[in-house]
Design an enzyme around this catalytic site. Structure first.
Site: not given
Length: 444
Positions: A126, A166
């Site tokens: 991430k 995201d």
């Protein structure tokens, strides 16, 4: 003290000031403890949980850029490459003022198990920045993205690390990031997913997380002799996940009645008008108050409170820890039968426990919202083969993946005498595949 408790205590101490990471570490490791106990001596000797809970690599860097007034701004960027046992690191980039290392680590740790559940060859990672794209011009966003990629490019690649979008990173941002990556490396490869359809993107990627959430939720309902048909659905959020969860819920016969943003929420007694919501949020980039202003059946409320609305199914699709213990009590009091997570860790631990203790069916994020990363991995496959699949081809694959994820969760929960505990089932099913791969590859 058990091996799991030892590792939780050790990692928490070594990573202070990261409450979101501590939260997911506790939730995951405690729920897989029964599976760890079966091989505890081997796992302890090989330090498997310590290796699992420590990222393989943490990258932090500065991002200087020039705003439209000529002022130099400096933000901080992160990429946490958590685990590559199953394949290249895969996980989104988040641009939001709340981003810090602890949040990126929480998201990356969750991503390991989510990606494992898809059955596809992708590891967990991430990244992101504390940059806020809201209120910025397209030119400012482009300058930031180019500066961000000027550092990140050296750490990613189609067979190494494949970021996606995201919160705060949509098609515009992905386009700017990919353009800069290609410019620097001279490589036209599938190093980012969520790309535009004209340069390697996949059909159904935009819809994937929201659609996948409803496919998974529908499997939960069917397994428990329930149906989506005619159910009132409380949805939080009004971004990509929420919009397409609302769309698929309508297609499956449900009646979504709420949507939210950072300023407030709307309750629409006639059901959310999807086209109006898309126009306001995707085209005009407006607020939920604008929706209510144009829709006579809608009530607008400032601040929080959406979980006080009476409904049958709740889909938290906004951000982490948005559904608290008080919200859970309100949902139970109002007779909700299922809560399924569209955002990453949107339900606090005590709220999750309360819901399950009161026999509310619960779909955990790492299973329920895995549709986005699943289609990202399908985009990688199309890029590698230089192919472009139809919407229906991708959507059918997505449906099968989400159905298989539910089967894995359901099977694991039954195997450990915790039927209908899909949180435990998801964590164990995801963990077992990663653990097997890590053990096979040696102490690395």
């Amino acid at each position: 003290m058990s091996y799991v408790d030892e590792v939780i205590a050790k990692i928490t101490k070594e990573n202070p000031g990261e409450p979101e990471f501590h939260q997911t570490l506790n939730e995951v490791l405690k729920s897989i403890e029964v599976a760890v106990e079966e091989n505890e001596d081997i796992y302890r000797q090989d330090g498997l949980l310590e290796r699992l809970a420590n990222p393989e690599r943490q990258i932090k860097f500065r991002i200087p850029w020039v705003d439209d007034e000529g002022q130099v701004q400096v933000n901080t960027g992160y990429r946490v490459q958590f685990n590559s046992a199953l394949g290249p690191y895969k996980g989104g980039l988040r641009f939001h003022p709340s981003v810090n290392l602890g949040i990126i680590k929480f998201l990356g740790f969750e991503q390991i198990f989510k990606n494992s559940l898809t059955g596809l060859p992708i590891g967990g990672g991430k990244g992101g920045s504390d940059f806020d794209p809201k209120g910025k011009s397209d030119r400012e966003v482009m300058k930031f993205c180019q500066s961000f990629m000027s550092e990140l490019y050296r750490h990613i690649g189609a067979d190494q690390d494949v970021p996606a979008g995201d919160i705060g990173v949509g098609g515009r941002e992905i386009g700017y990031l990919y353009g800069q990556y290609k410019r620097i490396t001279k490589n036209y490869e599938g190093v980012l997913t969520g790309k535009g359809l004209t340069f390697g993107g996949s059909l159904a990627r935009t819809e994937a997380t929201g659609y996948g959430l409803l496919y998974f939720t529908n499997e939960i309902l069917k397994a428990n002799n329930e149906t989506m048909e005619g159910k009132d659905i409380i949805v939080s959020g009004s971004g990509n996940v929420a919009i397409y969860a609302i769309e698929k819920a309508k297609q499956l016969g449900g009646n979504p009645i709420t949507a939210t943003d950072s300023t407030g929420w709307v309750y629409d007694s006639e059901g959310i008008d999807l086209e109006l919501l898309k126009e306001i949020k995707e085209i005009k980039r407006g607020r939920m108050s604008d929706y209510a202003a144009e829709r006579s059946s809608a009530e607008y409320h400032e601040g929080k409170g959406v979980w006080s609305v009476k409904g049958d199914i709740a889909l938290p699709c906004a951000t982490q820890n948005e559904l608290t213990i008080d919200d859970a009590k309100a949902l139970v009091d109002n007779g909700v039968i299922c809560v399924s997570e569209g955002a990453n860790m949107p339900t606090t631990l005590d709220a999750t426990d309360y819901l399950m203790d009161n026999d509310v069916l619960f779909g955990p994020a790492k299973a329920a919202n895995a549709g986005g990363v699943a289609v990202s991995a399908l985009e990688m496959s199309q890029n590698s083969e230089r192919l472009h699949w139809t919407f229906d081809e991708v959507d059918n694959r997505l449906q099968n993946i989400m159905k298989d994820i539910f089967i894995q969760c359901n099977s694991a929960s039954k195997r450990f005498d915790a039927e209908k505990n899909y949180v435990m089932g998801a964590n164990i099913a995801g963990f077992e595949r990663v653990a097997e791969a890590m053990q096979a590859q040696g102490i690395v």
